[in-house]
Scaffold this motif. Structure first.
Motif, mmCIF file in Angstrom:
data_model
loop_
_atom_site.group_PDB
_atom_site.id
_atom_site.type_symbol
_atom_site.label_atom_id
_atom_site.label_comp_id
_atom_site.label_asym_id
_atom_site.label_seq_id
_atom_site.Cartn_x
_atom_site.Cartn_y
_atom_site.Cartn_z
ATOM 1 N N ARG A 243 67.682 145.941 96.945
ATOM 2 C CA ARG A 243 68.401 144.948 97.745
ATOM 3 C C ARG A 243 68.875 143.775 96.875
ATOM 4 O O ARG A 243 68.390 143.568 95.774
ATOM 5 N N GLN A 244 69.787 142.986 97.438
ATOM 6 C CA GLN A 244 70.287 141.838 96.688
ATOM 7 C C GLN A 244 69.181 140.843 96.366
ATOM 8 O O GLN A 244 69.080 140.346 95.244
ATOM 9 N N GLY A 245 68.352 140.534 97.355
ATOM 10 C CA GLY A 245 67.266 139.595 97.117
ATOM 11 C C GLY A 245 66.269 140.108 96.096
ATOM 12 O O GLY A 245 65.666 139.330 95.344
ATOM 13 N N GLU A 246 66.082 141.437 96.031
ATOM 14 C CA GLU A 246 65.180 142.022 95.034
ATOM 15 C C GLU A 246 65.789 141.932 93.641
ATOM 16 O O GLU A 246 65.083 141.656 92.665
ATOM 17 N N PHE A 247 67.107 142.145 93.529
ATOM 18 C CA PHE A 247 67.765 141.927 92.242
ATOM 19 C C PHE A 247 67.658 140.464 91.825
ATOM 20 O O PHE A 247 67.369 140.143 90.664
ATOM 21 N N ASP A 248 67.892 139.559 92.776
ATOM 22 C CA ASP A 248 67.837 138.131 92.459
ATOM 23 C C ASP A 248 66.454 137.731 91.951
ATOM 24 O O ASP A 248 66.329 137.079 90.908
ATOM 25 N N ALA A 249 65.399 138.119 92.688
ATOM 26 C CA ALA A 249 64.051 137.639 92.389
ATOM 27 C C ALA A 249 63.358 138.455 91.312
ATOM 28 O O ALA A 249 62.585 137.907 90.520
ATOM 29 N N PRO A 254 63.927 136.551 86.234
ATOM 30 C CA PRO A 254 63.090 136.609 85.029
ATOM 31 C C PRO A 254 63.860 136.898 83.751
ATOM 32 O O PRO A 254 63.412 136.517 82.660
ATOM 33 N N LEU A 255 65.022 137.552 83.848
ATOM 34 C CA LEU A 255 65.766 137.913 82.639
ATOM 35 C C LEU A 255 66.919 136.964 82.333
ATOM 36 O O LEU A 255 67.597 137.121 81.317
ATOM 37 N N GLU A 256 67.149 135.978 83.198
ATOM 38 C CA GLU A 256 68.255 135.035 83.006
ATOM 39 C C GLU A 256 68.257 134.376 81.629
ATOM 40 O O GLU A 256 69.308 134.283 80.982
ATOM 41 N N PRO A 257 67.117 133.906 81.101
ATOM 42 C CA PRO A 257 67.154 133.243 79.787
ATOM 43 C C PRO A 257 67.565 134.160 78.637
ATOM 44 O O PRO A 257 67.899 133.663 77.559
ATOM 45 N N LEU A 258 67.526 135.475 78.837
ATOM 46 C CA LEU A 258 67.949 136.406 77.785
ATOM 47 C C LEU A 258 69.446 136.385 77.552
ATOM 48 O O LEU A 258 69.927 136.638 76.439
ATOM 49 N N LEU A 259 70.212 136.121 78.597
ATOM 50 C CA LEU A 259 71.635 136.427 78.597
ATOM 51 C C LEU A 259 72.461 135.719 77.521
ATOM 52 O O LEU A 259 73.405 136.309 77.000
ATOM 53 N N PRO A 260 72.188 134.484 77.139
ATOM 54 C CA PRO A 260 73.015 133.865 76.107
ATOM 55 C C PRO A 260 72.861 134.486 74.721
ATOM 56 O O PRO A 260 73.771 134.361 73.894
ATOM 57 N N VAL A 261 71.746 135.174 74.453
ATOM 58 C CA VAL A 261 71.479 135.633 73.087
ATOM 59 C C VAL A 261 71.307 137.140 72.961
ATOM 60 O O VAL A 261 71.338 137.682 71.858
ATOM 61 N N THR A 262 71.099 137.854 74.061
ATOM 62 C CA THR A 262 70.804 139.289 74.024
ATOM 63 C C THR A 262 71.716 140.036 74.987
ATOM 64 O O THR A 262 71.934 139.588 76.116
ATOM 65 N N THR A 263 72.248 141.163 74.551
ATOM 66 C CA THR A 263 73.050 142.004 75.437
ATOM 67 C C THR A 263 72.103 142.777 76.352
ATOM 68 O O THR A 263 71.297 143.578 75.885
ATOM 69 N N LEU A 264 72.209 142.518 77.650
ATOM 70 C CA LEU A 264 71.376 143.192 78.647
ATOM 71 C C LEU A 264 72.210 144.252 79.349
ATOM 72 O O LEU A 264 73.329 143.986 79.798
ATOM 73 N N LEU A 265 71.668 145.460 79.427
ATOM 74 C CA LEU A 265 72.310 146.543 80.160
ATOM 75 C C LEU A 265 71.308 147.121 81.157
ATOM 76 O O LEU A 265 70.107 147.154 80.873
ATOM 77 N N THR A 266 71.805 147.556 82.310
ATOM 78 C CA THR A 266 70.921 148.052 83.354
ATOM 79 C C THR A 266 71.476 149.355 83.913
ATOM 80 O O THR A 266 72.661 149.448 84.232
ATOM 81 N N LEU A 267 70.603 150.367 84.022
ATOM 82 C CA LEU A 267 71.002 151.651 84.573
ATOM 83 C C LEU A 267 70.703 151.724 86.067
ATOM 84 O O LEU A 267 69.889 150.966 86.596
ATOM 85 N N ASN A 268 71.362 152.657 86.721
ATOM 86 C CA ASN A 268 71.199 152.885 88.146
ATOM 87 C C ASN A 268 70.019 153.833 88.381
ATOM 88 O O ASN A 268 69.678 154.635 87.514
ATOM 89 N N ALA A 269 69.407 153.727 89.567
ATOM 90 C CA ALA A 269 68.275 154.588 89.901
ATOM 91 C C ALA A 269 68.270 154.834 91.409
ATOM 92 O O ALA A 269 69.010 154.197 92.163
ATOM 93 N N SER A 270 67.419 155.751 91.846
ATOM 94 C CA SER A 270 67.369 156.115 93.265
ATOM 95 C C SER A 270 67.041 154.925 94.152
ATOM 96 O O SER A 270 67.568 154.799 95.263
ATOM 97 N N ALA A 271 66.152 154.030 93.681
ATOM 98 C CA ALA A 271 65.809 152.857 94.499
ATOM 99 C C ALA A 271 67.038 151.985 94.738
ATOM 100 O O ALA A 271 67.254 151.490 95.853
#
Length: 498
Positions: A243-249, A254-271
């Motif tokens: 859900r959107q709230g689950e992605f947000d929280a 928790p990964l927001e501070p990574l974004l200025p310095v690290t390339t973050l990639l996320t794969l899709n899953a059944s959930a």
């Protein structure tokens, strides 16, 4: 017979009931979307309409009716969602508890506020429990049973159970393809070339999206790597239902501070697909559109390429759970793998779906989908996947010509696994320790959580470092080619520290 309630009083009672019910949902783990995040303009109601809704009283009644008429089918769906055995007795008991909780949400809330003292005291942290990364900002509650298949079956039922009803439909996000005019990148992005003095570091983790303390300590370790961490790849798994709230929280925050310095990639899953994938794709756009040059991902599959290495992420969830049969995607994958082979690059495949599993005697349908490319033509050197609830490293086998790594232990509570069972490929490392050190006596039934730090070296070698949620090194393996031969495990060292 008494006089009926006035309409205004009845409506007030219903509003109060709905308010208490939402309070109960939140207390049990429901996460509402944060409409203000990154200037999001949709209303909360619009966002919630694009995801799997929690079960309400009427839907819970419909689920009970289906369970009574088709118990085997409902139990199969529940077991597939949870990835664990659920007994008919447990399901019936929790179904009754959930119905009672929704009928009397205030009483259920009161019971949650005052759990039995004896149960909570028996799993309290010892006063001398410490580890270097421990911080008061991430409290550790060993008594928490959130996301555990049986202990939190009520949460799974309320927040995933709507998918077990006939006729449940969630609007599915449009699929994004590499050959669209909107994506001139073709979902191919540059990967920094490693040098003698500076290898490329990539963090790989899966089933991280829980917001629980093991996942947050994994995130803390990634943040502490700072600019040394070139890329971080979440192999998928945002719970309960993407859900959107689950992605947000559970992911964005928790990964927001990574974004200025690290390339973050996320794969899709059944959930994620339980909510149609809309929150998943929205998170890609929000991450890329916030004026961060390092965030490049546009779709649910990708290729990061340098001269010596390719990281190839697959979507094994959008069309079918744990499958990869779409002709266009197979064609894209074949082209990417062929180009890597032609220049002598190491092809590293990433997915949430697993090609095989520990304690299984045969390969999965996903491997059958990719058999021509992965087995017959041996175009993949290393395959890293989530989905399987343990950390493990597998060697090559005559019918499995690639090294395999299972990384589905990033955040979900997982059952502790034992060594010595069968597997389709030789097991070189298996994370068999409990979540807490054995001397604590805490939760010995839970398996250890963690992630992998992957180093890509200038000489073409790959180093895999398994690290647990407390920062303890668990296993280090060096993979390299010998002459013109395949990528093999040259050296492996497992930590012997208690």
């Amino acid at each position: 017979m008494g006089a009926p309630f006035p309409v205004s009083v009845a409506r007030g009672m219903m509003r109060r009931m709905d308010s208490k019910r939402m309070e109960l949902y939140t207390a049990l783990g429901y996460r509402a979307p944060k409409a203000a995040r990154l200037g999001r303009t949709e209303s909360q109601l619009e966002v919630e309409a694009q995801e799997l809704a929690p079960l309400g009283p009427e839907e819970l009644g419909a689920l009970r009716a289906r369970f009574l008429s088709e118990p085997d089918e409902v139990l199969y769906l529940a077991r597939e969602s949870l990835g664990a055995p659920i007994s008919e007795l447990d399901f019936a008991r929790v179904l009754q508890e959930a119905e009672q909780a929704l009928r009397a949400p205030e009483a259920a809330l009161e019971a949650l506020r005052h759990p039995p003292f004896q149960a909570k005291a028996s799993v309290r942290l010892p006063p001398d429990f410490r580890f270097p990364l421990m911080t008061a900002e991430i409290p550790i509650d060993p008594s928490s049973t959130k996301f555990e298949p049986v202990a939190d079956l009520r949460g799974w039922l309320l927040f995933t159970g709507k998918a077990w009803l006939r006729g449940t439909t969630v609007p599915r996000a449009p699929f994004r393809r590499h050959d669209s005019e909107r994506h001139p990148s073709r979902f191919r992005y540059p990967l920094r070339e490693p040098t003698q003095g500076r290898s490329v570091e990539v963090a790989l983790f899966s089933d991280f999206g829980t917001g629980e303390y093991p996942a947050r300590y994994v995130a803390r370790q990634l943040l502490m790597r700072g600019e040394r961490l070139d890329c971080a790849v979440h192999l998928g798994g945002v719970y309960y239902a993407g859900r959107q709230g689950e992605f947000d929280a559970h992911v964005a925050e928790p990964l927001e501070p990574l974004l200025p310095v690290t390339t973050l990639l996320t794969l899709n899953a059944s959930a994620e697909m339980r909510s149609g994938g809309t929150p998943y794709f929205r998170y890609l756009d929000e991450r890329r559109g916030a004026a961060r040059a390092r965030q490049v991902q546009e779709g649910s599959y990708f290729c990061l390429a340098s001269e010596r290495f390719q990281l190839i992420g697959l979507d094994t969830a959008y069309f079918e759970p744990d499958r990869h049969r779409d002709p266009e995607l197979l064609g894209w994958l074949e082209a990417v793998l062929s180009e890597g082979r032609q220049r002598g690059a190491v092809n590293i495949l990433l997915s949430h779906g697993a090609p095989y599993r520990y304690q299984a005697s045969r390969a999965s349908p996903l491997l059958e989908d990719l058999k021509a490319l992965v087995v017959d033509e041996a175009r993949v050197d290393l395959w890293c996947w989530g989905g399987s609830p343990y950390g493990a490293l597998f060697d090559r086998a005559p019918t499995l010509p690639f090294v395999g790594a299972s990384l589905g232990h990033g955040g979900l509570p997982i059952a502790r696994v034992e060594r010595g069972h069968t597997a389709p490929a030789p097991v070189r490392f298996l994370e068999s320790r409990p979540r807490f050190p054995e001397w604590t006596g805490l939760r010995p039934e839970l398996g250890n959580n963690g992630y992998v730090s992957m180093l890509l070296h200038a000489d073409g070698a790959v180093e895999l470092r398994f690290v647990d949620w407390m920062g303890n090194p668990r296993c280090k393996a060096r993979l390299a080619r010998e002459g013109r031969g395949p990528l093999v495990i040259q050296h492996l060292e497992e930590s012997s520290d208690a």
